[in-house]
Design an enzyme around this catalytic site. Sequence first.
Site, mmCIF file in Angstrom:
data_model
loop_
_atom_site.group_PDB
_atom_site.id
_atom_site.type_symbol
_atom_site.label_atom_id
_atom_site.label_comp_id
_atom_site.label_asym_id
_atom_site.label_seq_id
_atom_site.Cartn_x
_atom_site.Cartn_y
_atom_site.Cartn_z
ATOM 1 C CG ASP A 168 -1.978 -1.018 1.202
ATOM 2 O OD1 ASP A 168 -2.243 -1.540 0.101
ATOM 3 O OD2 ASP A 168 -2.558 -1.319 2.249
ATOM 4 C CG ASP A 207 -12.151 -4.069 -0.301
ATOM 5 O OD1 ASP A 207 -11.230 -4.873 -0.571
ATOM 6 O OD2 ASP A 207 -12.020 -2.839 -0.383
#
Lengths: 251, 199
Positions: free
Chosen positions: A11, A130
């Site tokens: 990330d 997600d």
Amino acid sequence: MLAKRIIPCLDIKNGRTVKGLNFNNLTDAGDPVKLAAKYYADGADELVLLDISATLEDRETFIDVVRNVAKTIFIPFTVGGGVKSVEQAEKLLKTGADKISINTAAIQNPQLIRQLSEKFGSQCVVVAIDAKATQDGWEVLSHAGTMTTGISVITWAKKCELLGAGEILLTSYTSDGTKSGFATDLTLRVSQTLNIPVIASGGAGIPQHFADIFTKGNADAALAAGIFHFENYTITAVKNFLLEQGINVRN
Amino acid sequence: MTKNVTIGVVQYGAGNQASVINAMESIGMKCVSVNIPSDLALVDKLIIPGVGHAGDAMIRLQSTGLDEAIKQTKLPLLGICLGMQLLGVRSDEGNTNCLSICNFETVRFNILLKVPQMGWNKVKMNNNPLFSGLNKDDWFYFVHSYYVPHVKYSIAQCNYGVEFAAAIQYQNFWGVQFHPEKSGVNGLKLLKNFVELCY
């Protein structure tokens, strides 16, 4: 026989790798290009770079990271985070990315999946989902896990495949950052429903979790971040464990 | 002598020339783009990179005349993935007539496994300069929905629900179904071999 893949995820914010718990509480985990090089040397099968920048200026920094990673590692890598258009995807692919991951933009505009797969080939198109466990089953979240959509994960995953997705990156928001194991039941259901590869993500804490997601969850690949960033285990150590369990990984 | 070798990367609208060029530059090779037939005079070897659709690729090659130039070239050539499939007569992908340099047809996977084959698979390699210094049986990265059956030109084999040609050679034409530019150190070694040993 095709190997099960281990995929570290970086990330990236302001040109740095960060790691959080349940998408929050970010801590610094280093220079992404150096980290990518380390994982490449350690036997990563692919890499994922997610841009979690908030500003346009940071997005330009991210492009530089993609360019430098492409010159440093010679394994496939996927980039994602805020990709909303064919033009943005094309820029990232031309910069050296091999695949593009889309998430919220695909939920808001499912035709983007078709447009990307028609233009670049479905092998380039990863749809990230997600998922959150609810009383009624697994639900799709959008906007980096902050919003519920009311859509069932299985329904959405099937639709993504139909529209031309080449792979599904399935993150269990419920287990992400917990180090308590991947969501094996969810992954098994999605993997059995689809005829495209499924990358399981969220919850890796020990090598046994990888064994579980491959044998019980039928995942084609497993993605993890924290377990590798903070050097709890190396990729080589995880792969050696999997080989001892009779799981086919590249060594 | 390899210091002065210039590699021509055939441009036909495919997505991943950058990956091939990055990989070649990392092993110290100079690459230039080949856009039109006269560009062939400027290079010593050719690579046809491979991400895209067979039909689109042939249309692009025909529109520039590169299709005929490639057929007639005596330069060592390496076709990667789609770039290898284009060397055959025909592909199931868009029912496309290809370059017909080699007598094979590219067919779609009709298997119980997930398609495309995406990931690392083991390749069994024959003796060929392209594989010099590699293990006889090693990992390479594949992404493909179509394959070349195990044919007389095969110099390496792989299995994904069916045995197929992982690499081929015919005269000055080499082809690999996998992506050496994305296959780590094995892939870089293979690219180096192509430059230094394949004539």
